[in-house]
Design an enzyme around this catalytic site. Structure first.
Site, PDB file in Angstrom:
ATOM      1  N   CYS A   1      51.514  23.221  -9.220  1.00  0.00           N
ATOM      2  CA  CYS A   1      51.672  24.664  -8.939  1.00  0.00           C
ATOM      3  C   CYS A   1      51.546  25.378 -10.030  1.00  0.00           C
ATOM      4  CB  CYS A   1      52.854  24.810  -8.515  1.00  0.00           C
ATOM      5  SG  CYS A   1      53.194  26.858  -8.040  1.00  0.00           S
TER       6      CYS A   1
ATOM      7  N   CYS B   1      53.720  28.556 -10.848  1.00  0.00           N
ATOM      8  CA  CYS B   1      55.310  27.986 -11.130  1.00  0.00           C
ATOM      9  C   CYS B   1      55.152  27.629 -12.541  1.00  0.00           C
ATOM     10  CB  CYS B   1      55.641  26.777 -10.197  1.00  0.00           C
ATOM     11  SG  CYS B   1      55.276  27.002  -8.594  1.00  0.00           S
ATOM     12  N   ASP B   2      54.279  26.837 -12.984  1.00  0.00           N
ATOM     13  CA  ASP B   2      54.561  25.889 -14.234  1.00  0.00           C
ATOM     14  C   ASP B   2      53.619  26.334 -15.405  1.00  0.00           C
ATOM     15  OD1 ASP B   2      56.671  24.607 -12.888  1.00  0.00           O
ATOM     16  OD2 ASP B   2      55.273  23.257 -12.250  1.00  0.00           O
TER      17      ASP B   2
END
Ligand code: NDP
Length: 316
Positions: free
Chosen positions: A139, A142-143
Site C-alpha cells: 500500500c 499507507c507507507d
C-alpha cells in the site's frame, strides 16, 4: 448437535470496518456478536505505522490501533469472539451462519466486513522483510511517506500499480516499475501518466527474483529479464506490490451479487445494503478503489446505522 444462538446483529470480520460497525451497533443496543476471522484486526495488523488516520497526530502502529478499536467495541459490550464464520445460508428471513467452533447463529442482520487480502509474490525474502516491517508494502498510500527522498521499486502494471507508482514518484527520488510482460494492463491514461513521469523507470519483461536486504531492512531487488535471462540489481529501500487484491467473499457467493473479481456489489449506492435484505457490507469486501482504514470505518458506521433502521422497520 450444534448450539443455536439468536442474535440481532452478527459482524463478520474485525478490521476498522467491523469494529466501527460494532461500536455503532452496540451503542444502539443491538448486542452485536463479532467473529474476528482468520486475521484478527485485518490488514492493518501487517502495517507498521499508521499516520493518516485522523485523531492520531503522532501516528500509531496498525496492531495498536486495532487493539484500541477492539477495546472501544468491547467497552459497549460487543461480544468479540476469536474464530471465523465458515458457512452461511441467506435464503430465508433469518440469516444462518456457522462458526468454525460449531456454533450456529441465527441473525436478524449481518454486517460483512471480511476485507480483502493484498496479493504478494510469495518469495521467502519478500515475506521475511514484510514480517520484519522492513521495507515491503502492498500500500503506497499507507507507507510511501516512509520512503520520502529514497528509491523504491514497485511490481505490477495495472491501474493500482500506475496510481501507486505515480504517488510514490512525488515522494521518492526514483521509482522503478517492474512489468512482467511487454505491455501494461492499466488503462491508457494511467499508463501514459507513469510513462510521462520523469523519475519513474519502467522495466518490461522483468520479474523479481529476490528482495535483498540486511538486518535493517530492504536494500535492493534482484530482477531478471524473462526474455534474455539477464539479471540486474536495483538499489532501493522500499519494495511495493500492486499486483491485485482478493476480496474475502467466497462463502457469500451463492447468495450475494459479486463483481467479476469477487467484490460484493452494493444494491443501492450510497447505502451499505446488499441484494439480501438484512445483510449489509462495509469496508474492503466491497471497495476496489479507496481501500483505506478511514473509508472502511466510515462504511462500517453506515452498515450499523442501516442495520439498526432495518430492525426498527421490522419491529414496526
Ligand atoms: P489488476 O488485476 O488490474 O492488475 C494486476 C497487475 O499486476 C497486472 O499488471 C498483472 O500483470 C500484475 N501481476 C499480477 N500478478 C503478478 C505477479 N505474480 N508478478 C508480477 N506482476 C503481476 O489489479 P489492480 O489492483 O491494478 O486493479 C484492480 C481493479 O481495480 C481493476 O479493474 C482496475 O481498473 C481497478 N482500479 C481502478 C482505479 C482507478 O480507476 N483509479 C485505481 C485502482 C484500481 P499481467 O497484466 O501480466 O497479468
Amino acid at each position: 448437535m450444534s448450539d443455536i444462538q439468536k442474535v440481532e446483529c452478527l459482524i463478520i470480520g474485525s478490521g476498522p470496518a467491523g469494529y466501527t460497525a460494532a461500536i455503532y451497533a452496540a451503542r444502539a443496543d443491538m448486542n452485536p456478536v463479532m467473529y474476528q476471522g482468520l486475521q484478527p484486526g485485518g490488514q492493518l495488523t501487517t502495517t507498521n505505522e499508521v499516520e493518516n488516520f485522523p485523531g492520531y497526530p503522532d501516528g500509531v502502529t496498525g496492531p495498536e490501533m486495532m487493539m484500541q478499536l477492539q477495546k472501544q467495541a468491547e467497552r459497549f459490550e460487543t461480544d468479540v469472539r476469536p474464530g471465523f464464520i465458515e458457512k452461511v445460508d441467506f435464503s430465508g428471513s433469518v440469516h444462518k451462519c456457522w462458526a468454525d467452533d460449531g456454533t450456529e447463529i441465527h441473525a436478524k442482520t449481518v454486517i460483512i466486513s471480511t476485507g480483502a487480502s493484498a496479493k504478494y509474490l510469495g518469495l521467502p525474502s519478500e515475506q521475511k522483510y514484510l514480517k520484519m516491517g522492513g521495507g515491503v508494502s502492498a500500500c503506497a498510500v499507507c507507507d510511501g511517506f516512509f520512503y520520502k527522498g529514497q528509491e523504491t521499486v514497485i511490481v505490477g502494471a495495472g491501474d493500482s500499480a500506475c496510481e501507486e507508482a505515480h504517488y510514490l514518484s512525488k515522494l521518492c527520488t526514483k521509482v522503478t516499475m517492474l512489468v512482467r510482460r511487454e505491455e501494461f494492463r492499466a488503462s491508457k491514461i494511467m499508463e501514459d501518466r507513469v510513462k510521462n513521469t520523469k523519475n519513474i523507470e519502467i522495466l518490461y519483461n522483468t520479474e523479481t527474483e529476490e528482495v535483498l536486504g540486511d538486518e535493517n531492512g530492504v536494500t535492493g531487488v534482484r530482477a531478471v529479464n524473462n526474455q534474455t535471462n539477464e539479471t540486474i540489481e536495483i538499489p532501493c529501500t522500499g519494495f511495493f506490490l500492486a499486483i491485485g487484491h482478493k476480496p474475502n467473499t467466497d462463502i457469500f457467493k451463492e447468495y450475494l451479487n459479486l463483481d467479476e473479481v469477487g467484490y460484493i456489489k452494493y444494491e443501492q449506492p450510497g447505502t451499505s445494503r446488499t441484494n439480501v435484505d438484512g445483510v449489509f457490507v462495509a469496508g474492503d469486501a466491497a471497495d476496489r478503489v479507496y481501500r483505506q482504514a478511514v473509508t472502511a470505518a466510515g462504511t462500517g458506521c453506515m452498515a450499523a446505522l442501516d442495520a439498526e433502521r432495518y430492525i426498527s422497520a421490522l419491529e414496526g
